[in-house]
Design an enzyme around this catalytic site. Structure first.
Site, PDB file in Angstrom:
ATOM      1  N   GLY A 160       0.784  -1.232   0.000  1.00 15.81           N
ATOM      2  CA  GLY A 160       0.000   0.000   0.000  1.00 15.81           C
ATOM      3  C   GLY A 160       0.810   1.274   0.000  1.00 15.81           C
ATOM      4  O   GLY A 160       0.386   2.293  -0.535  1.00 15.81           O
TER       5      GLY A 160
ATOM      6  N   ASP B  98      -5.489   2.164  10.348  1.00 15.36           N
ATOM      7  CA  ASP B  98      -6.889   1.915  10.698  1.00 15.36           C
ATOM      8  C   ASP B  98      -6.933   1.504  12.159  1.00 15.36           C
ATOM      9  O   ASP B  98      -7.044   2.348  13.040  1.00 15.36           O
ATOM     10  CB  ASP B  98      -7.445   0.847   9.757  1.00 15.36           C
TER      11      ASP B  98
ATOM     12  N   PHE C  37     -14.351   2.831   4.012  1.00 12.91           N
ATOM     13  CA  PHE C  37     -13.349   2.106   3.250  1.00 12.91           C
ATOM     14  C   PHE C  37     -12.989   2.915   2.012  1.00 12.91           C
ATOM     15  O   PHE C  37     -13.857   3.269   1.222  1.00 12.91           O
ATOM     16  CB  PHE C  37     -13.864   0.717   2.863  1.00 12.91           C
ATOM     17  N   VAL C  38     -11.715   3.191   1.866  1.00 11.03           N
ATOM     18  CA  VAL C  38     -11.275   4.005   0.728  1.00 11.03           C
ATOM     19  C   VAL C  38     -10.278   3.229  -0.134  1.00 11.03           C
ATOM     20  O   VAL C  38      -9.614   2.298   0.338  1.00 11.03           O
ATOM     21  CB  VAL C  38     -10.621   5.333   1.199  1.00 11.03           C
TER      22      VAL C  38
ATOM     23  N   ASP D  62      -5.960  -0.612  -1.849  1.00  8.07           N
ATOM     24  CA  ASP D  62      -6.696  -1.511  -2.734  1.00  8.07           C
ATOM     25  C   ASP D  62      -7.996  -2.003  -2.142  1.00  8.07           C
ATOM     26  O   ASP D  62      -8.204  -1.992  -0.932  1.00  8.07           O
ATOM     27  CB  ASP D  62      -5.835  -2.735  -3.041  1.00  8.07           C
TER      28      ASP D  62
END
Ligand code: IMP
Ligand code: MG
Length: 183
Positions: free
Chosen positions: A48, A107, A156-157, A163
């Protein structure tokens, strides 16, 4: 490859490419001043952080080395458990060095707090964290993050390295997905 364009799958753009680049430029100035005269190593966590690393390190005014780790976190589905296995370790010996972990998003913060503790066990001079995005739950884990790009809502992005099922990492913005993508 999917014939649809990415924009068909998006609901809402949270951060534009320009907002992200401007913020990274600000952070780069702060980070550069903080580590003035010191030997800093940027550490990214695959996959990421690839895009953040690429843009953040190029916003720095001077040369810095980077290194990468790959980890897999045990646990079901989308919730991370904090139990981590190293798939690819750093190439570098970080003894006595100033390590800056460059992350895409925090998160729960569980994975990152494991990684931070793991790196601290190798006797570096310091370990700090920079993240482009932070969600509200990150506050539940005591993880000191020195540089945060944006605090975002608990949604959720995707995009900018993030992804959904390994897709959308190449989107230039950070956005939420349209409901038809999940169903
Ligand atoms: P945690 O902080 O240990 O819960 O896990 C963070 C990791 O979960 C991130 O590095 C991402 O890979 C993934 N993640 C968390 N939130 C999102 C999101 O909104 N979109 C995509 N991936 C996410
Ligand atoms: Mg990640």
């Amino acid at each position: 490859m999917d014939a649809r364009t990415i924009s068909d799958d998006l609901e809402r753009v949270l951060l534009t490419e320009q907002q992200i680049q401007e913020r990274l430029a600000e952070l780069a100035q702060e980070v550069w001043a903080h580590y003035e005269g010191k030997d800093v190593l940027l550490v990214g966590v695959l996959k990421g952080a690839v895009i953040v690393m690429a843009d953040f390190m190029r916003a720095l005014p001077g040369s810095v080395p980077m290194d990468w780790m790959a980890v897999s976190s045990y646990g079901s589905g989308t919730k991370s458990s904090g139990v981590v296995r190293i798939l690819k370790d750093l190439d570098a010996d970080i003894t006595g060095r100033h390590v800056l972990i460059v992350e895409d998003i925090i998160d729960s913060g569980l994975t990152l707090s494991w990684i931070k503790a793991n790196l601290e066990s190798r006797s570096p001079a310091t370990v700090e964290i920079l993240t482009l995005l932070r969600k509200p739950d990150a506050a539940k884990v005591e993880i000191p993050v020195r540089w945060v790009g944006f605090d975002i809502p608990n949604e959720f992005v995707v995009g900018y390295g993030l992804d959904f099922d390994e897709r959308y990492r190449n989107l230039r913005e950070v956005a939420t997905l349209a409901p038809h993508v999940y169903s």
